[in-house]
Write an enzyme that holds these catalytic residues in place. Structure first.
Site, PDB file in Angstrom:
ATOM      1  N   ARG A  18       0.822  -1.221   0.000  1.00 25.31           N
ATOM      2  CA  ARG A  18       0.000   0.000   0.000  1.00 25.31           C
ATOM      3  C   ARG A  18       0.851   1.264   0.000  1.00 25.31           C
ATOM      4  NH1 ARG A  18      -3.362  -0.730   5.109  1.00 25.31           N
ATOM      5  NH2 ARG A  18      -1.365  -1.640   5.687  1.00 25.31           N
ATOM      6  N   ASN A  36      -6.048  -2.882   2.089  1.00 23.71           N
ATOM      7  CA  ASN A  36      -6.041  -4.330   2.293  1.00 23.71           C
ATOM      8  C   ASN A  36      -7.490  -4.787   2.398  1.00 23.71           C
ATOM      9  OD1 ASN A  36      -3.255  -4.557   2.393  1.00 23.71           O
ATOM     10  ND2 ASN A  36      -3.149  -4.522   4.618  1.00 23.71           N
TER      11      ASN A  36
END
Length: 94
Positions: A18, A36
């Protein structure tokens, strides 16, 4: 402007996916978000110029150095004219 949603599976959580995605999107002038998902996958939305968005989709298929991407599903969507690129929380608070 185009928008693509990408969901990647494999060893993609806990490997800076990320954060690296956010930094690369900022560098490429692409807006959107990444998060996520509870099942161990990562979902990202990229908006911007077609070439730039495609560069991010191609990157997501590989991920950062410590990731192992097994699959990447890509879906075209209508742009929402997002601003900036965010890391969003996992749905369900995980």
């Amino acid at each position: 402007m185009i928008r693509r949603r990408v969901v990647v599976s494999g060893d993609v959580q806990g490997v800076f996916f990320r954060d690296t995605c956010r930094r690369r999107a900022d560098e490429h002038g692409v807006t959107g978000w990444v998060r996520n998902l509870p099942g161990g996958t990562v979902e990202a939305v990229f908006e911007g110029e077609p070439e730039r968005v495609q560069e991010m989709v191609d990157w997501a298929r590989e991920g950062p150095p410590m990731a192992t991407v097994n699959t990447a599903s890509v879906q075209e969507e209508e742009p929402e004219e997002l601003t900036g690129f965010d890391i969003r929380p996992t749905p369900g608070g995980f």
